[in-house]
Design a protein around this motif. Structure first.
Motif, PDB file in Angstrom:
ATOM      1  N   GLY A  10     -70.497 -50.813 -31.697  1.00 13.17           N
ATOM      2  CA  GLY A  10     -71.145 -52.043 -31.058  1.00 13.17           C
ATOM      3  C   GLY A  10     -72.607 -51.875 -32.226  1.00 13.17           C
ATOM      4  O   GLY A  10     -72.400 -50.845 -32.774  1.00 13.17           O
ATOM      5  N   GLU A  11     -72.919 -52.873 -32.331  1.00 10.07           N
ATOM      6  CA  GLU A  11     -73.939 -52.841 -33.514  1.00 10.07           C
ATOM      7  C   GLU A  11     -75.321 -52.357 -32.989  1.00 10.07           C
ATOM      8  O   GLU A  11     -75.987 -52.137 -33.956  1.00 10.07           O
ATOM      9  CB  GLU A  11     -74.370 -54.355 -33.948  1.00 10.07           C
ATOM     10  CG  GLU A  11     -72.764 -54.907 -35.582  1.00 10.07           C
ATOM     11  CD  GLU A  11     -73.319 -56.404 -35.785  1.00 10.07           C
ATOM     12  OE1 GLU A  11     -73.844 -56.220 -36.606  1.00 10.07           O
ATOM     13  OE2 GLU A  11     -72.527 -57.234 -35.504  1.00 10.07           O
ATOM     14  N   LYS A  63     -71.520 -46.471 -42.256  1.00 13.11           N
ATOM     15  CA  LYS A  63     -72.256 -45.419 -42.210  1.00 13.11           C
ATOM     16  C   LYS A  63     -73.428 -45.133 -42.112  1.00 13.11           C
ATOM     17  O   LYS A  63     -74.444 -44.450 -41.180  1.00 13.11           O
ATOM     18  CB  LYS A  63     -71.953 -45.072 -44.065  1.00 13.11           C
ATOM     19  CG  LYS A  63     -72.677 -42.993 -44.322  1.00 13.11           C
ATOM     20  CD  LYS A  63     -71.346 -43.199 -45.302  1.00 13.11           C
ATOM     21  CE  LYS A  63     -71.188 -43.563 -45.845  1.00 13.11           C
ATOM     22  NZ  LYS A  63     -72.067 -44.774 -46.730  1.00 13.11           N
ATOM     23  N   LEU A  89     -67.065 -44.850 -46.947  1.00 16.91           N
ATOM     24  CA  LEU A  89     -66.860 -45.271 -48.348  1.00 16.91           C
ATOM     25  C   LEU A  89     -67.928 -47.020 -47.774  1.00 16.91           C
ATOM     26  O   LEU A  89     -67.653 -47.208 -46.262  1.00 16.91           O
ATOM     27  CB  LEU A  89     -65.033 -46.617 -48.281  1.00 16.91           C
ATOM     28  CG  LEU A  89     -64.410 -45.646 -48.216  1.00 16.91           C
ATOM     29  CD1 LEU A  89     -62.786 -46.326 -48.305  1.00 16.91           C
ATOM     30  CD2 LEU A  89     -64.527 -44.996 -50.101  1.00 16.91           C
ATOM     31  N   GLN A  90     -67.911 -47.848 -48.884  1.00 18.98           N
ATOM     32  CA  GLN A  90     -69.051 -48.394 -48.213  1.00 18.98           C
ATOM     33  C   GLN A  90     -68.603 -49.481 -47.357  1.00 18.98           C
ATOM     34  O   GLN A  90     -67.096 -50.051 -47.184  1.00 18.98           O
ATOM     35  CB  GLN A  90     -69.380 -48.854 -49.523  1.00 18.98           C
ATOM     36  CG  GLN A  90     -70.343 -50.228 -49.539  1.00 18.98           C
ATOM     37  CD  GLN A  90     -70.921 -50.873 -51.442  1.00 18.98           C
ATOM     38  OE1 GLN A  90     -70.453 -50.347 -52.265  1.00 18.98           O
ATOM     39  NE2 GLN A  90     -71.193 -52.095 -51.150  1.00 18.98           N
ATOM     40  N   THR A 106     -75.641 -47.608 -40.345  1.00 18.16           N
ATOM     41  CA  THR A 106     -75.631 -47.562 -39.009  1.00 18.16           C
ATOM     42  C   THR A 106     -75.275 -46.136 -38.114  1.00 18.16           C
ATOM     43  O   THR A 106     -76.141 -46.162 -37.446  1.00 18.16           O
ATOM     44  CB  THR A 106     -74.761 -48.706 -38.534  1.00 18.16           C
ATOM     45  OG1 THR A 106     -74.727 -50.105 -39.048  1.00 18.16           O
ATOM     46  CG2 THR A 106     -74.868 -49.968 -37.087  1.00 18.16           C
ATOM     47  N   GLY A 112     -67.916 -45.601 -32.221  1.00 19.41           N
ATOM     48  CA  GLY A 112     -68.898 -46.587 -32.858  1.00 19.41           C
ATOM     49  C   GLY A 112     -68.439 -47.640 -32.386  1.00 19.41           C
ATOM     50  O   GLY A 112     -67.044 -48.224 -32.115  1.00 19.41           O
ATOM     51  N   LYS A 146     -77.528 -44.544 -35.193  1.00 22.41           N
ATOM     52  CA  LYS A 146     -76.630 -44.692 -33.738  1.00 22.41           C
ATOM     53  C   LYS A 146     -77.049 -43.131 -33.162  1.00 22.41           C
ATOM     54  O   LYS A 146     -77.280 -42.679 -32.604  1.00 22.41           O
ATOM     55  CB  LYS A 146     -75.733 -45.092 -33.618  1.00 22.41           C
ATOM     56  CG  LYS A 146     -75.390 -46.352 -33.736  1.00 22.41           C
ATOM     57  CD  LYS A 146     -73.768 -46.512 -33.505  1.00 22.41           C
ATOM     58  CE  LYS A 146     -73.446 -47.988 -33.756  1.00 22.41           C
ATOM     59  NZ  LYS A 146     -72.261 -48.317 -34.045  1.00 22.41           N
ATOM     60  N   ARG A 156     -77.962 -48.954 -53.706  1.00 24.46           N
ATOM     61  CA  ARG A 156     -78.117 -49.475 -53.134  1.00 24.46           C
ATOM     62  C   ARG A 156     -79.604 -49.290 -52.506  1.00 24.46           C
ATOM     63  O   ARG A 156     -79.977 -49.159 -51.653  1.00 24.46           O
ATOM     64  CB  ARG A 156     -77.243 -50.000 -51.972  1.00 24.46           C
ATOM     65  CG  ARG A 156     -75.795 -49.813 -52.497  1.00 24.46           C
ATOM     66  CD  ARG A 156     -74.757 -50.851 -51.031  1.00 24.46           C
ATOM     67  NE  ARG A 156     -75.224 -50.507 -49.898  1.00 24.46           N
ATOM     68  CZ  ARG A 156     -75.082 -49.819 -49.083  1.00 24.46           C
ATOM     69  NH1 ARG A 156     -75.424 -51.561 -48.797  1.00 24.46           N
ATOM     70  NH2 ARG A 156     -75.077 -49.310 -47.918  1.00 24.46           N
TER      71      ARG A 156
HETATM   72  P1  GDP Z   1     -72.733 -48.991 -44.315  1.00 28.17           P
HETATM   73  O1  GDP Z   1     -72.228 -49.218 -45.391  1.00 28.17           O
HETATM   74  O2  GDP Z   1     -71.327 -47.812 -44.712  1.00 28.17           O
HETATM   75  O3  GDP Z   1     -74.047 -47.857 -45.082  1.00 28.17           O
HETATM   76  O4  GDP Z   1     -72.567 -49.929 -43.411  1.00 28.17           O
HETATM   77  P2  GDP Z   1     -73.236 -50.476 -42.568  1.00 28.17           P
HETATM   78  O5  GDP Z   1     -74.200 -49.267 -41.728  1.00 28.17           O
HETATM   79  O6  GDP Z   1     -74.203 -51.333 -43.512  1.00 28.17           O
HETATM   80  O7  GDP Z   1     -72.210 -51.629 -41.529  1.00 28.17           O
HETATM   81  C1  GDP Z   1     -72.145 -52.480 -42.223  1.00 28.17           C
HETATM   82  C2  GDP Z   1     -71.987 -53.317 -40.829  1.00 28.17           C
HETATM   83  O8  GDP Z   1     -70.736 -53.397 -40.085  1.00 28.17           O
HETATM   84  C3  GDP Z   1     -72.803 -53.803 -40.591  1.00 28.17           C
HETATM   85  O9  GDP Z   1     -73.123 -55.562 -40.898  1.00 28.17           O
HETATM   86  C4  GDP Z   1     -73.124 -53.544 -39.445  1.00 28.17           C
HETATM   87  O10 GDP Z   1     -73.972 -54.468 -38.274  1.00 28.17           O
HETATM   88  C5  GDP Z   1     -71.671 -53.337 -39.124  1.00 28.17           C
HETATM   89  N1  GDP Z   1     -71.184 -52.150 -38.360  1.00 28.17           N
HETATM   90  C6  GDP Z   1     -71.510 -51.316 -38.104  1.00 28.17           C
HETATM   91  N2  GDP Z   1     -70.671 -50.795 -36.994  1.00 28.17           N
HETATM   92  C7  GDP Z   1     -70.227 -51.319 -36.076  1.00 28.17           C
HETATM   93  C8  GDP Z   1     -69.539 -51.565 -35.106  1.00 28.17           C
HETATM   94  O11 GDP Z   1     -69.567 -49.662 -34.547  1.00 28.17           O
HETATM   95  N3  GDP Z   1     -69.443 -52.833 -34.801  1.00 28.17           N
HETATM   96  C9  GDP Z   1     -69.542 -53.245 -34.890  1.00 28.17           C
HETATM   97  N4  GDP Z   1     -68.781 -54.378 -34.621  1.00 28.17           N
HETATM   98  N5  GDP Z   1     -70.397 -53.582 -35.860  1.00 28.17           N
HETATM   99  C10 GDP Z   1     -70.307 -52.440 -36.853  1.00 28.17           C
END
Ligand code: GDP
Length: 297
Positions: free
Chosen positions: A277-278, A115, A110-111, A117, A275, A121, A142
């Protein structure tokens, strides 16, 4: 050694079992099992999963002879801990690579679960294992997601294949894979579009991307904060597209990790990575025994 520590965490359990008992029975474990049930629900494990787990542990524990000198509640906690570990797959579950040629890893979810990130990674993680990678931007809804992947690609030092937002994701994925094969890339990671909720269009699109690329891994990215909702989510994705495993993100948050228990229980598929962290380096293998400790609190 380790279960003594966990038994201490379970301070309230001591009321239920008495040292004089020689064997665990359905009756004498009833009260501590209620505490365990409560701990699992507090960790946000889904209720049906908790029910099945408590039932199976009670069945297993009943009749177990108690070891003299070890507190009965500690022995019960050890049984619970071991069963949790078993339920989550026991061992670390490695990524699967194609025997020859380019391996495709398809990411779904899901959004907002992390994903995109995870895509970067994972590329970083695989590069450290000595594998060349390419990321494919197949989230065409997007434009920001494509930009985000380009930036991450630069950071990791991994090429990103994109065709903008006008081409069908399955076509982009197919073309990207062709390009990767030409360049003898070891692993291609496909970032797909997520939605806020599961819908048919998303599932159809994922099926098409899967068909176009024949992935070795279809990994569902699950936000650990999803908690008990993870059970329904994983079930649907598994039935609809067929997953090979999951990646649990945002474990650095304050979730107790109940989602981890549901994933394997409802799908039979392992969590492969987590995961925490960021940052790019915040991805690691999933260790069932560590997660069992976290879930038990
Ligand atoms: P997507 O919509 O699934 O592609 O999500 P994104 O990859 O854009 O991530 C959404 C938000 O979650 C971003 O602000 C990321 O930095 C944050 N994020 C992703 N993985 C982690 C994680 O393991 N820990 C934390 N704290 N934040 C994360």
């Amino acid at each position: 050694r380790s279960f003594v520590i966990r038994a201490e965490m379970f301070g309230q359990l001591t009321s239920g079992l008495e040292a004089a008992w020689k064997v665990l029975t359905k009756e004498n474990i009833a009260e501590p099992m209620r505490d365990i049930r409560r701990a699992l629900l507090e960790a946000d494990v889904s209720l049906p999963v908790v029910r099945r787990f408590v039932q199976s542990v009670s069945d297993k524990a009943a009749g177990v002879g108690l070891i003299r000198g070890v507190k009965p509640d500690q022995q019960l906690v050890k049984i619970v801990h071991d069963e949790l570990v078993k339920l989550m797959g026991g061992e670390v579950s490695d990524l699967v690579f194609s025997k020859s040629g380019t391996t495709v890893i398809l990411l779904a979810g899901l959004q907002g679960v992390g994903k995109t990130t995870v895509c970067a990674k994972l590329a970083f993680y695989l590069k450290k294992l000595g594998k060349s990678c390419m990321m494919i931007a197949a989230d065409v809804y997007r434009p920001a997601a494509i930009d985000q992947l380009m930036i991450l690609g630069d950071q990791v030092g991994v090429p990103v294949y994109k065709e903008g937002t006008e081409v069908k994701p399955s076509q982009i994925a197919r073309n990207g894979l062709e390009e990767a094969i030409k360049r003898r890339i070891d692993v291609v990671i496909v970032d797909t579009a997520g939605r806020l909720q599961i819908d048919k269009a998303m599932m159809d699109e994922l099926k098409q991307v899967k068909q176009a690329t024949n992935p070795a891994e279809v990994l569902l990215v699950v936000d650990a904060m999803t908690g008990q909702e993870a059970a329904a989510l994983v079930t649907t994705f598994n039935i609809e597209i067929g997953i090979t495993g999951a990646i649990l993100t945002k474990l650095d948050g304050d979730s107790r990790g109940g989602a981890a228990l549901s994933v394997r229980e409802v799908s039979g598929k392992p969590i492969k990575l987590v995961g925490r962290g960021e940052r790019l380096e915040d991805l690691e293998p999933f260790y069932p025994d560590r997660m069992a400790g976290r879930i038990l609190g």
